[in-house]
Design a protein around this motif. Structure first.
Motif: not given
Length: 249
Positions: A172-185
């Motif tokens: 499961d996901i603990a943390e999700l980041s969306l960059s200024e260029r909308f790239a997913w980490q």
């Protein structure tokens, strides 16, 4: 003389009627003023009960009642339902509310509480619709989402799609980041970091799910997986002293 006397009596009767009418009007006005003063007097017609209902866990009812009484100190009749409604819905943990009076001394308030589903940029919470609200210091264990302002709904939609896909696994996901260029980490609860890039992030996450059983067969633990390739993935491994090595597969 008879006609004059009759005329005089008629005039007296007319003015007597006018005087009586004036007295009646004055009495009605005076009574109306007194009645209004009585109804406006908090001691005569106070709001004795504020009745809260609804399904809530985090709303501080004691604090909310105090705010209402401070903002609306008048009588039952002087209390403005619309003002109370705006005050209640302005509270961080209140999503929706309805307010009505109930004769003779009760204010009934139905509350719909915010449902927190994720933390947003550390200091806010997200509800299921992607709206932010203030956490007010509540310590909640929730997934952490990060992104630029205005991307709340996009980040939550992406999180929900990934969460649904990962439901078929024990991850499961603990943390999700969306960059200024909308790239997913993404950082999973097992500590693995995923770099999904900007496009086809769901397909890339599925590729990770497919290859993950092979990765678990290795002697080293996975630190990160870069899935921004048309074919294959790049894997970073945890070394005994956390000196990360990298290889492609």
């Amino acid at each position: 003389m008879t006609q004059n006397a009759a005329k005089t009596r008629s005039n007296h009767a007319l003015w007597g009627g006018v005087a009586f009418l004036c007295i009646v009007i004055a009495a009605l006005v005076f009574g109306g003023i007194k009645a209004n003063q009585y109804l406006q007097d908090e001691q005569q017609m106070p709001v004795q009960v504020i009745d809260f209902s609804g399904d809530y866990q985090y709303i501080d009812i004691t604090k909310l009642e105090r705010l209402i009484r401070e903002a609306q100190p008048g009588s039952f009749f002087a209390l403005d339902v619309n003002d109370v409604f705006r005050l209640v819905e302005a509270q961080p943990w209140v999503y929706r509310a309805s307010v009505r009076k109930k004769w003779p001394n009760t204010l009934k308030i139905y509350l719909v509480e915010q449902q927190p589903v994720a933390k947003w940029n550390e200091d806010l919470l997200l509800n299921p619709y992607g709206d932010t609200f203030n956490a007010e210091g509540k310590a909640l264990v929730l997934p952490r989402l990060y992104g630029p302002g205005g991307s709340e709904k996009t980040a939550l939609e992406g999180f929900n799609a990934m969460h649904a896909l990962l439901a078929t696994t024990n991850m499961d996901i603990a943390e999700l980041s969306l960059s200024e260029r909308f790239a997913w980490q993404v950082q999973l609860k097992n500590g693995i970091e995923l770099n999904l890039g900007r496009q086809e992030f769901i397909d890339r996450l599925q590729r990770f799910i497919d290859v993950y059983p092979l990765l678990t067969q290795q002697e080293k633990a996975v630190k990160y997986v870069d899935l921004r390739y048309d074919t294959g993935v790049a894997v970073g491994w945890k070394a005994p002293r956390d000196n990360t090595t990298k290889e492609e597969s």
